[in-house]
Design a protein around this motif. Structure first.
Motif, PDB file in Angstrom:
ATOM      1  N   PRO A  70     -54.585  47.097  48.384  1.00  0.00           N
ATOM      2  CA  PRO A  70     -55.955  46.778  47.970  1.00  0.00           C
ATOM      3  C   PRO A  70     -56.961  47.269  48.989  1.00  0.00           C
ATOM      4  O   PRO A  70     -56.929  46.863  50.151  1.00  0.00           O
ATOM      5  N   VAL A 123     -53.681  42.353  55.064  1.00  0.00           N
ATOM      6  CA  VAL A 123     -55.061  42.051  55.390  1.00  0.00           C
ATOM      7  C   VAL A 123     -55.640  43.088  56.351  1.00  0.00           C
ATOM      8  O   VAL A 123     -56.828  43.369  56.346  1.00  0.00           O
ATOM      9  N   LEU A 126     -57.031  45.823  54.277  1.00  0.00           N
ATOM     10  CA  LEU A 126     -58.344  45.402  53.760  1.00  0.00           C
ATOM     11  C   LEU A 126     -59.430  45.672  54.795  1.00  0.00           C
ATOM     12  O   LEU A 126     -60.470  46.241  54.500  1.00  0.00           O
ATOM     13  N   PHE A 303     -66.740  36.897  39.753  1.00  0.00           N
ATOM     14  CA  PHE A 303     -65.687  36.961  40.764  1.00  0.00           C
ATOM     15  C   PHE A 303     -64.952  35.618  40.839  1.00  0.00           C
ATOM     16  O   PHE A 303     -63.726  35.551  40.793  1.00  0.00           O
ATOM     17  N   VAL A 304     -65.771  34.533  40.982  1.00  0.00           N
ATOM     18  CA  VAL A 304     -65.193  33.201  41.165  1.00  0.00           C
ATOM     19  C   VAL A 304     -64.349  32.811  39.952  1.00  0.00           C
ATOM     20  O   VAL A 304     -63.209  32.365  40.077  1.00  0.00           O
ATOM     21  N   VAL A 307     -60.977  34.683  39.584  1.00  0.00           N
ATOM     22  CA  VAL A 307     -59.912  34.231  40.477  1.00  0.00           C
ATOM     23  C   VAL A 307     -59.326  32.904  39.989  1.00  0.00           C
ATOM     24  O   VAL A 307     -58.116  32.707  40.002  1.00  0.00           O
ATOM     25  N   TYR A 308     -60.210  31.995  39.511  1.00  0.00           N
ATOM     26  CA  TYR A 308     -59.703  30.689  39.072  1.00  0.00           C
ATOM     27  C   TYR A 308     -59.018  30.738  37.713  1.00  0.00           C
ATOM     28  O   TYR A 308     -57.973  30.148  37.502  1.00  0.00           O
ATOM     29  N   ILE A 314     -54.366  39.045  37.687  1.00  0.00           N
ATOM     30  CA  ILE A 314     -53.931  39.421  39.017  1.00  0.00           C
ATOM     31  C   ILE A 314     -52.421  39.217  39.137  1.00  0.00           C
ATOM     32  O   ILE A 314     -51.772  39.803  39.981  1.00  0.00           O
ATOM     33  N   ARG A 318     -49.382  40.296  41.727  1.00  0.00           N
ATOM     34  CA  ARG A 318     -48.820  39.341  42.673  1.00  0.00           C
ATOM     35  C   ARG A 318     -47.305  39.213  42.467  1.00  0.00           C
ATOM     36  O   ARG A 318     -46.536  39.214  43.411  1.00  0.00           O
TER      37      ARG A 318
ATOM     38  N   PHE B  32     -59.520  31.982  59.539  1.00  0.00           N
ATOM     39  CA  PHE B  32     -58.585  33.011  59.123  1.00  0.00           C
ATOM     40  C   PHE B  32     -57.246  32.848  59.836  1.00  0.00           C
ATOM     41  O   PHE B  32     -56.183  32.830  59.216  1.00  0.00           O
ATOM     42  N   LEU B  38     -59.142  34.292  54.260  1.00  0.00           N
ATOM     43  CA  LEU B  38     -60.067  35.369  54.584  1.00  0.00           C
ATOM     44  C   LEU B  38     -61.416  35.014  53.949  1.00  0.00           C
ATOM     45  O   LEU B  38     -61.586  35.126  52.753  1.00  0.00           O
ATOM     46  N   LEU B  40     -64.907  35.813  53.213  1.00  0.00           N
ATOM     47  CA  LEU B  40     -65.924  36.857  53.203  1.00  0.00           C
ATOM     48  C   LEU B  40     -67.325  36.277  52.972  1.00  0.00           C
ATOM     49  O   LEU B  40     -68.290  37.017  52.894  1.00  0.00           O
ATOM     50  N   THR B  88     -61.377  26.910  48.306  1.00  0.00           N
ATOM     51  CA  THR B  88     -60.274  27.827  48.609  1.00  0.00           C
ATOM     52  C   THR B  88     -58.923  27.122  48.623  1.00  0.00           C
ATOM     53  O   THR B  88     -57.895  27.789  48.634  1.00  0.00           O
ATOM     54  N   ARG B  94     -51.771  31.798  47.538  1.00  0.00           N
ATOM     55  CA  ARG B  94     -51.908  33.084  46.856  1.00  0.00           C
ATOM     56  C   ARG B  94     -52.328  34.186  47.824  1.00  0.00           C
ATOM     57  O   ARG B  94     -52.433  33.967  49.016  1.00  0.00           O
ATOM     58  N   HIS B  96     -54.097  37.394  49.907  1.00  0.00           N
ATOM     59  CA  HIS B  96     -55.377  37.600  50.591  1.00  0.00           C
ATOM     60  C   HIS B  96     -56.402  38.252  49.682  1.00  0.00           C
ATOM     61  O   HIS B  96     -57.591  38.006  49.805  1.00  0.00           O
ATOM     62  N   LEU B  97     -55.912  39.091  48.767  1.00  0.00           N
ATOM     63  CA  LEU B  97     -56.833  39.793  47.868  1.00  0.00           C
ATOM     64  C   LEU B  97     -57.607  38.795  47.013  1.00  0.00           C
ATOM     65  O   LEU B  97     -58.817  38.921  46.831  1.00  0.00           O
ATOM     66  N   GLU B  98     -56.901  37.770  46.510  1.00  0.00           N
ATOM     67  CA  GLU B  98     -57.575  36.786  45.667  1.00  0.00           C
ATOM     68  C   GLU B  98     -58.579  35.964  46.457  1.00  0.00           C
ATOM     69  O   GLU B  98     -59.673  35.677  45.988  1.00  0.00           O
ATOM     70  N   LEU B 101     -61.574  38.103  46.948  1.00  0.00           N
ATOM     71  CA  LEU B 101     -62.419  38.193  45.753  1.00  0.00           C
ATOM     72  C   LEU B 101     -63.227  36.917  45.557  1.00  0.00           C
ATOM     73  O   LEU B 101     -64.422  36.963  45.257  1.00  0.00           O
ATOM     74  N   LEU B 102     -62.576  35.765  45.746  1.00  0.00           N
ATOM     75  CA  LEU B 102     -63.270  34.491  45.550  1.00  0.00           C
ATOM     76  C   LEU B 102     -64.430  34.353  46.532  1.00  0.00           C
ATOM     77  O   LEU B 102     -65.570  34.069  46.132  1.00  0.00           O
TER      78      LEU B 102
END
Lengths: 324, 295
Positions: A70, A123, A126, A303-304, A307-308, A314, A318, B32, B38, B40, B88, B94, B96-98, B101-102
């Motif tokens: 990613p 990470v 990223l 976005f939020v 994810v939820y 996703i 995963r 972190f 993570l 952001l 979170t 889950r 780090h990507l998720e 994004l959140l």
């Protein structure tokens, strides 16, 4: 099975796969090609933007969905392509040569960035890609003699084909669509060919692939460069359509939106990211305008919610990651 | 101005920027490194602190307005930290990507709310009387606020370091990193530790925003700039430690400030160039926590 029969069988399989790829690409392409005949110019322009952003998202999906990397800085290569094409169009030629320059420039930059980035994972990948994106935005902001600084490059000449200027919504759309299809074919080949299978293997278990003797780092770098080059093509198309390139096109927000498009659409499928891109563009450009410029708010909530509520979007990514 | 004075000014500036950067990065690193989240949205907390400083003090802060701002940033930071911790928590198992994004979504929403509340203008604020202006030491002129900032930031730095490395609360934080289940068996709820770390990290970010307001000026887009700087510091410093981000923040403060004085226009390239160079040589950062179950 005799050797001849085996060859025959392989050829047959290959032909069938090629035929399927052709159908899968040709069908939607025909529908898309006819679209401007039925749509208002504004809708055609929006659709053009969706194609461009969809190509960017699809190229990012080669990294996220196929290799499991990613990236938070994919817009860097989109931006390099956009600036390279805009500069070429303004200073040399507005023919599709500008797109070739865009692709080459993006490929070179992604080769340099990728050779550092693909050595890390998770990470750290990223973070490193984020840094690459920021570096490019800084470059776009401060290298004013080439990039026009924070004003960007404006008044980019419209593309020209054999002396014919492509500047109407419909003709621009067809111009973009042609290269969109070309870019999608390249991405499709990269992910389904035998090197593409190696990529999937790397995603599922890099250690196993390395143990089998595959040069996994070089394979990942290859995918990074292909994804970067196609993003550069999308950037070149952006310059042709928007006739303006600004540092925002290179930045973090564009990268994040591309990643959102990939995740909404579902990683690993070639049309998913394009649908995701369509949703993102519609929300940002159309909904954003109708709710008083609060496009970022709508996107943030999206976005939020994604994810939820859509872990399935996703989940494929995963689930495959968890195999390793 | 003689060369030595330019050099001294640049290095003291670098110290001020470095310490401020550490306060921001320490919060990010705690969340972190310890909770594996993570975040952001961390830059949005800094920007919120900076806006609060301007909103309560205006263009010219006074001592009462500064006191009110201090209370406000601590309350708002703690509340935001609690909220982030709750939001979170479901994602803790889950990828780090998720989480990325959140928290990216939260950052976008926060940026939109802040710009709706405070507009798109740059809000500069001056420190209260007594802290503004310049001081002259042995013929060397320097803004007084930056010296004060160095003092306050150094105090906070020592406080954070001492809390994490020397107190029982810090020991609890570090123990939760190493073995969450073992902490649970001692009768401490790891979820409370999680909330505590989020609150501490977020308060550090909003306080940094208050301290940085007279230097950085609250404006849209500052959240991303600060976030990226803090991420770079945390990555170069290595995850899960406090010493690493401190060394990295001081290093980057110097690179930014001296770089700006020597090679103006290239300072930001130097920063990311150093990041790339460090990670090319030490892919996991300068200081890596050797114990503990880091993935």
């Amino acid at each position: 099975m005799t050797a001849a029969a085996r060859t025959d069988n392989t050829t047959h399989l290959r032909t069938r796969r090629a035929a399927r790829t052709a159908t899968v690409i040709a069908g939607p392409s025909l529908v898309l090609a006819a679209a401007p005949l039925y749509l208002a110019p504004y809708a055609t322009t929006t659709l053009t933007r969706i194609l461009i952003f969809g190509l960017l998202a699809a190229s990012l999906d080669l990294l996220v969905g196929v290799v499991g990397l990613p990236s938070l800085g994919h817009a860097a290569f989109f931006g390099v392509g956009a600036y390279a094409a805009a500069w070429t169009a303004g200073h040399s030629t507005a023919s599709p040569m500008a797109l070739v320059v865009a692709v080459l420039a993006a490929a070179v930059v992604s080769l340099v960035a990728g050779s550092v980035a693909v050595r890390s994972s998770g990470v750290f990948f990223l973070m490193l890609t984020l840094a690459v994106g920021e570096l490019m935005q800084q470059a776009a902001d401060s290298w004013a003699s080439v990039t026009g600084g924070s004003n960007g490059l404006y008044g980019v000449p419209a593309p020209s084909l054999w002396g014919h200027v492509v500047d109407q919504p419909a003709t621009t759309y067809w111009y973009v669509l042609t290269f969109f299809v070309l870019g999608m074919v390249v991405l499709r080949l990269a992910s389904t060919s035998s090197p593409g299978m190696v990529l999937r293997g790397v995603r599922d278990s890099e250690i196993r692939m390395r143990a089998l003797g595959y040069p996994t780092t070089r394979v990942k770098l290859g995918a990074f460069v292909v994804a970067g080059a196609v993003a550069g093509l999308a950037g070149g198309l952006l310059a042709a359509q928007q006739r303006l390139v600004t540092p925002a096109d290179v930045g973090f927000t564009t990268s994040a939106l591309a990643l959102l498009a990939v995740v909404i659409g579902g990683t690993g499928s070639w049309w998913g990211p394009c649908l995701g891109a369509a949703l993102v563009i519609v929300i940002r450009d159309m909904l954003g305008a109708s709710i008083d410029g609060h496009g970022p708010l709508a996107l943030g909530l999206m976005f939020v919610l994604v994810v939820y509520l859509m872990p399935a979007g996703i989940a494929r990514f995963r689930a495959r990651r968890n195999v390793s | 101005m003689p060369t030595t004075q330019i050099a001294v000014t640049a290095m003291v500036n670098g110290l001020a920027v470095g310490l401020l950067l550490f306060i921001i990065a320490a919060g990010l690193s705690l969340i972190f490194g310890m909770m594996d989240v993570l975040n952001l949205a961390h830059g949005s907390l800094f920007l919120t602190g900076a806006y609060l400083a301007w909103w309560l003090g205006g263009e010219q802060q006074t001592w009462p307005s500064l006191a009110r701002a201090v209370v406000a940033v601590i309350v708002v930071g703690a509340a935001a930290g609690g909220l982030l911790s709750l939001m979170t928590a479901p994602l803790s198992r889950r990828s780090h990507l998720e989480q990325a994004l959140l928290t990216l979504g939260i950052a976008l929403v926060a940026a939109d709310i802040l710009s709706a509340l405070f507009g798109d203008d740059v809000h500069a604020t001056e420190p209260p009387p007594g802290l503004g202006g310049t001081v002259v030491i042995a013929g060397w002129t320097y803004p007084r606020y930056r010296l004060v900032l160095i003092g306050v930031a150094a105090l906070i730095t020592v406080g954070v370091y001492w809390t994490i490395e020397r107190t029982s609360m810090g020991a609890l934080f570090r123990a939760t990193v190493s073995d969450r289940d073992m902490v649970a068996t001692t009768g401490v709820d790891p979820r409370l530790v999680r909330v505590g770390v989020f609150v501490l990290g977020s308060v550090l970010a909003t306080v940094a925003g208050l301290l940085g307001a007279p230097i950085y000026h609250a404006r849209p887009g500052l959240d991303t700039t600060i976030l990226v700087l803090a991420l770079v510091v945390v990555v170069v410093g290595g995850l899960g430690s406090i010493r690493g981000p401190l060394v990295a923040a001081l290093l980057f403060g110097q690179i930014e400030s001296v770089g700006r004085a020597v090679l103006p226009g290239l300072a930001s390239f130097l920063l990311f160039g150093t990041l790339a160079a460090v990670l090319a040589v030490r892919p996991r950062g300068l200081f890596v926590l050797t114990s503990g179950a880091r993935r």
